[in-house]
Scaffold this motif. Structure first.
Motif, PDB file in Angstrom:
ATOM      1  N   ALA A  15       0.839  -1.212   0.000  1.00  0.00           N
ATOM      2  CA  ALA A  15       0.000   0.000   0.000  1.00  0.00           C
ATOM      3  C   ALA A  15       0.868   1.253   0.000  1.00  0.00           C
ATOM      4  CB  ALA A  15      -0.919  -0.013   1.223  1.00  0.00           C
ATOM      5  N   MET A  16       1.944   1.215   0.758  1.00  0.00           N
ATOM      6  CA  MET A  16       2.858   2.359   0.829  1.00  0.00           C
ATOM      7  C   MET A  16       3.533   2.582  -0.537  1.00  0.00           C
ATOM      8  SD  MET A  16       5.736   2.994   3.769  1.00  0.00           S
ATOM      9  CE  MET A  16       6.531   1.420   3.441  1.00  0.00           C
ATOM     10  N   GLN A  17       3.941   1.487  -1.199  1.00  0.00           N
ATOM     11  CA  GLN A  17       4.577   1.611  -2.514  1.00  0.00           C
ATOM     12  C   GLN A  17       3.615   2.176  -3.558  1.00  0.00           C
ATOM     13  OE1 GLN A  17       5.925  -2.361  -3.332  1.00  0.00           O
ATOM     14  NE2 GLN A  17       7.516  -2.318  -1.736  1.00  0.00           N
ATOM     15  N   VAL A  18       2.356   1.706  -3.521  1.00  0.00           N
ATOM     16  CA  VAL A  18       1.356   2.160  -4.485  1.00  0.00           C
ATOM     17  C   VAL A  18       1.145   3.667  -4.359  1.00  0.00           C
ATOM     18  CG1 VAL A  18      -1.120   2.092  -5.008  1.00  0.00           C
ATOM     19  CG2 VAL A  18       0.153  -0.040  -4.722  1.00  0.00           C
ATOM     20  N   GLU A  19       1.054   4.160  -3.138  1.00  0.00           N
ATOM     21  CA  GLU A  19       0.807   5.591  -2.938  1.00  0.00           C
ATOM     22  C   GLU A  19       2.050   6.434  -3.190  1.00  0.00           C
ATOM     23  OE1 GLU A  19      -2.878   5.653   0.254  1.00  0.00           O
ATOM     24  OE2 GLU A  19      -0.866   6.122   0.968  1.00  0.00           O
ATOM     25  N   GLU A  20       3.214   5.945  -2.758  1.00  0.00           N
ATOM     26  CA  GLU A  20       4.422   6.765  -2.843  1.00  0.00           C
ATOM     27  C   GLU A  20       5.040   6.802  -4.236  1.00  0.00           C
ATOM     28  OE1 GLU A  20       7.072   5.706   0.323  1.00  0.00           O
ATOM     29  OE2 GLU A  20       5.742   6.512   1.876  1.00  0.00           O
ATOM     30  N   ARG A  24      -4.118   8.764  -2.909  1.00  0.00           N
ATOM     31  CA  ARG A  24      -4.295   7.956  -1.700  1.00  0.00           C
ATOM     32  C   ARG A  24      -5.400   6.917  -1.878  1.00  0.00           C
ATOM     33  NH1 ARG A  24      -3.408  12.287   3.279  1.00  0.00           N
ATOM     34  NH2 ARG A  24      -1.541  13.280   2.373  1.00  0.00           N
ATOM     35  N   ILE A  25      -5.145   5.727  -1.384  1.00  0.00           N
ATOM     36  CA  ILE A  25      -6.135   4.647  -1.464  1.00  0.00           C
ATOM     37  C   ILE A  25      -6.881   4.574  -0.131  1.00  0.00           C
ATOM     38  CG2 ILE A  25      -4.769   3.363  -3.131  1.00  0.00           C
ATOM     39  CD1 ILE A  25      -3.825   1.537  -0.879  1.00  0.00           C
ATOM     40  N   LYS A  26      -8.126   4.145  -0.180  1.00  0.00           N
ATOM     41  CA  LYS A  26      -8.931   4.078   1.038  1.00  0.00           C
ATOM     42  C   LYS A  26      -8.714   2.792   1.814  1.00  0.00           C
ATOM     43  CE  LYS A  26     -12.585   7.272  -0.250  1.00  0.00           C
ATOM     44  NZ  LYS A  26     -14.055   7.505  -0.352  1.00  0.00           N
ATOM     45  N   GLY A  27      -8.247   1.760   1.124  1.00  0.00           N
ATOM     46  CA  GLY A  27      -8.037   0.493   1.807  1.00  0.00           C
ATOM     47  C   GLY A  27      -7.542  -0.563   0.848  1.00  0.00           C
ATOM     48  N   VAL A  28      -7.208  -1.720   1.403  1.00  0.00           N
ATOM     49  CA  VAL A  28      -6.733  -2.856   0.618  1.00  0.00           C
ATOM     50  C   VAL A  28      -7.610  -4.058   0.949  1.00  0.00           C
ATOM     51  CG1 VAL A  28      -4.789  -4.385   0.109  1.00  0.00           C
ATOM     52  CG2 VAL A  28      -4.359  -1.980   0.686  1.00  0.00           C
ATOM     53  N   LYS A  29      -8.018  -4.782  -0.077  1.00  0.00           N
ATOM     54  CA  LYS A  29      -8.763  -6.016   0.108  1.00  0.00           C
ATOM     55  C   LYS A  29      -7.897  -7.190  -0.314  1.00  0.00           C
ATOM     56  CE  LYS A  29     -13.296  -3.887  -0.655  1.00  0.00           C
ATOM     57  NZ  LYS A  29     -14.563  -3.944  -1.425  1.00  0.00           N
ATOM     58  N   VAL A  34      -5.807  -6.280  -3.581  1.00  0.00           N
ATOM     59  CA  VAL A  34      -6.501  -5.429  -4.543  1.00  0.00           C
ATOM     60  C   VAL A  34      -6.774  -4.083  -3.898  1.00  0.00           C
ATOM     61  CG1 VAL A  34      -8.537  -5.130  -5.994  1.00  0.00           C
ATOM     62  CG2 VAL A  34      -7.616  -7.422  -5.618  1.00  0.00           C
ATOM     63  N   CYS A  35      -6.565  -2.999  -4.654  1.00  0.00           N
ATOM     64  CA  CYS A  35      -6.951  -1.670  -4.197  1.00  0.00           C
ATOM     65  C   CYS A  35      -7.353  -0.834  -5.408  1.00  0.00           C
ATOM     66  CB  CYS A  35      -5.827  -0.986  -3.419  1.00  0.00           C
ATOM     67  SG  CYS A  35      -4.461  -0.414  -4.445  1.00  0.00           S
ATOM     68  N   LEU A  36      -8.081   0.236  -5.176  1.00  0.00           N
ATOM     69  CA  LEU A  36      -8.501   1.156  -6.228  1.00  0.00           C
ATOM     70  C   LEU A  36      -7.804   2.490  -6.026  1.00  0.00           C
ATOM     71  CD1 LEU A  36     -12.343   0.419  -6.310  1.00  0.00           C
ATOM     72  CD2 LEU A  36     -10.573  -0.534  -7.802  1.00  0.00           C
ATOM     73  N   GLN A  37      -7.310   3.062  -7.131  1.00  0.00           N
ATOM     74  CA  GLN A  37      -6.574   4.327  -7.055  1.00  0.00           C
ATOM     75  C   GLN A  37      -6.911   5.200  -8.260  1.00  0.00           C
ATOM     76  OE1 GLN A  37      -2.262   4.225  -7.710  1.00  0.00           O
ATOM     77  NE2 GLN A  37      -1.976   5.446  -5.850  1.00  0.00           N
ATOM     78  N   ARG A  38      -7.119   6.470  -7.999  1.00  0.00           N
ATOM     79  CA  ARG A  38      -7.383   7.402  -9.107  1.00  0.00           C
ATOM     80  C   ARG A  38      -6.129   7.540  -9.969  1.00  0.00           C
ATOM     81  NH1 ARG A  38      -9.680  12.562  -6.070  1.00  0.00           N
ATOM     82  NH2 ARG A  38      -9.619  13.436  -8.181  1.00  0.00           N
TER      83      ARG A  38
END
Length: 548
Positions: free
Chosen positions: A490-495, A508-513, A527-531
């Motif tokens: 999650a940190m890698q996806v956002e950073e 920023r993602i709201k959460g991870v499933k 899985v996560c959703l990101q703009r």
């Protein structure tokens, strides 16, 4: 003149009443009543429960015939030097099939049970488990299996060797592990037979769920552990439905404590709190068990707590109420809900009341913190502070759809990490040879999970994630290494989109499933959703497969 024994007119001196510490009373052994810890507990290297008077509970008349230990002979496990094994005659009169089984059971009595079910979290549940061994074979074999797992844990240095995957093990550790599996298989067979005959009472069924959860979670089968949480909560809710016409009893933790104690219901309430962070799509009974007390309980909170036991009772009530609000919000307050709707007004009112309860709690708890004793009490006090801090952030931010709201709580997130490390440092050690690394209740994993997911300050976030990865442990249905791996991704996806040390709000993602089907094999697809960019409404689906 004859002796006192021969002369009935000579009054014999009344024997001195010796209460003993909680640990020695539970094991039915003589206690020297040393303070602050008795010499026997010090000698055995186990936690001394102290001399707090036990709660008044119903004891059957035949209790003197059902001692917790089958013999007054003291047995240490084979790793403890200087102790003798029980005689063949003593073993013949015991319910155990071998000396080894007896040793595993003894280990659970003096150490394993305290690690898995700490006094402040489980109340009298540990004692109920030991009492049930006398008439329930499934519980007895489960306890022996957990003692064997503890011996395995003592002989291996990481959770990888505790899993059911084929890895190279030390021969002795492998033998204990195989013994644990054999005992567990026996326990499951007896459970199945009892279930087929429908002869189990509710308390025994809940204790059975708890033991299965402990074994499966300790060995890394989180998906099976989660199922036991569901099963226990469903049993409690089905039972409580019988009291729906009596609102006074229905809204209590246990409507009939003589059937199932508050302590046991409390355990499953805390497991429900764990589950609310672990998975989406919570079943209706989970909402119900968290929200059954409502505001009436927290309104009864005194201005000052008498001791940490009373503080713990209200801490649990506030946490349950807060998590109930958050899970209800997730289930019913979607993006289409209007802010002037009834459900929205209810959520706002609940948020304000619980925030007020948190402030009242902290004020009432302050005098207790000033006089809290070293040892288990200090550890529990730190844990309460940790949970209340992370709970307050979740409560204050859950109605916002803007992830940047979390930035204003970075100082609190930093304190959460500090408190988590303090909790681990003060973890009561029941053994000098092995640190405690499993507990049915949460300690540090869930609070650090929230930090790693919601705090975007790089230094604080990395500190939380690294602590989870560097201190492998399992708490209820959570595995710290699994949590750390998810948060790393999650940190890698956002950073990837970090600018000047700051993660943009849009990235920023709201959460991870994750999928639950492969958790037992220590695999998961995340899985996560990101703009895709600033100002864009389009989202992309990010995926990652991890192992741990």
């Amino acid at each position: 003149m004859g002796s006192a024994a021969q002369n009935p007119r000579v009054r014999r001196a009344a024997p001195k009443v010796r209460t003993g510490c909680g640990t020695c009373r539970l094991r039915r052994v003589k206690c020297d009543e040393g303070k602050p810890s008795c010499n026997r507990c010090i000698k055995f290297g186990v936690e001394c429960d102290g001399y707090r008077p036990p709660p008044k509970i119903f004891e059957p008349r035949s209790a003197q015939k059902r001692e917790i230990l089958p013999n007054p002979i003291q047995i240490k496990t084979s790793m403890r030097p200087g102790m003798t094994l029980p005689s063949i005659g003593a073993l013949a009169n015991s319910p155990f099939a071998s000396i080894e089984e007896h040793q595993y059971f003894e280990l659970f009595c003096v150490r394993t049970g305290y690690d898995i079910f700490p006094t402040f979290d489980s109340g009298c549940t540990r004692q109920r488990l030991l009492e049930s061994c006398h008439f329930n074979l499934a519980i007895r074999h489960s306890i022996v299996a957990l003692g064997a797992l503890d011996r395995t844990a003592e002989m291996v240095s990481s959770f990888e060797s505790m899993s059911l995957t084929p890895v190279e093990r030390d021969a002795a550790a492998n033998e204990h592990h195989q013994n644990a599996l054999r005992q567990y298989v026996k326990a499951v067979k007896f459970m199945a037979a009892d279930a087929a005959e429908k002869k189990l009472d509710l308390r025994t069924m809940l204790l059975t769920c708890l033991l299965i959860l402990a074994f499966e979670s300790w060995t890394g089968n989180m998906d099976l552990a989660v199922k036991q949480v569901h099963a226990g909560i469903r049993l409690i809710q089905e039972w409580k439905e019988n009291y729906r016409g009596d609102e006074e009893r229905y809204t209590k933790l246990s409507p009939a404590p003589y059937v199932v104690e508050d302590d046991l219901v409390q355990i499953f309430c805390r497991l429900a709190v764990q589950h609310s962070f672990f998975a989406d799509g919570h079943p209706p009974e989970l909402h119900a068990v968290l929200g059954m007390e409502g505001p009436r309980f927290t309104r009864s909170m005194p201005d000052t707590f008498e001791d940490i036991f009373e503080a713990g009772k209200y801490y649990n009530g506030i946490i349950r109420r807060g998590v109930y609000l958050i899970t209800t919000h997730s289930a019913y307050l979607g993006p289409d809900v209007q802010e002037d709707s009834d459900i929205w007004r209810w959520a706002m009112k609940e948020q304000e009341e619980i925030q007020s309860d948190v402030w009242r709690f902290n004020k009432a708890f302050a005098p207790v913190l000033e006089k809290v004793a070293e040892g288990p009490q200090k550890h529990y006090a730190l844990f309460i502070q940790l949970s209340m801090a992370i709970g307050y952030i979740g409560l204050s931010t859950h109605l916002s759809i803007d992830e940047s709201i979390h930035d204003q709580y970075n100082p609190v997130y930093k304190r959460v990490v500090f408190l988590a490390k303090a909790v681990m440092r003060e973890m009561p050690a029941t053994s000098k040879t092995r640190p405690s690394n499993f507990c049915f209740d949460t300690r540090v994993i869930v609070p650090l999970w929230v930090v790693g997911l919601k705090c975007r300050e790089p230094a604080i976030r990395k500190e939380a994630v690294n602590f989870l990865l560097e201190h492998p442990r399992r708490e209820g249905i959570w595995d710290s290494v699994f949590a750390g791996k998810v948060l790393q991704w999650a940190m890698q996806v956002e950073e990837e989109f970090m600018l000047d040390g700051h993660v943009p709000t849009w990235a920023r993602i709201k959460g991870v499933k994750w999928s639950g089907a492969e958790l037992g094999a220590k695999k998961a697809e995340l899985v996560c959703l990101q703009r895709v960019s600033e100002g864009s409404e389009e989202v992309r689906r990010r995926t990652k497969r991890i192992t741990w």
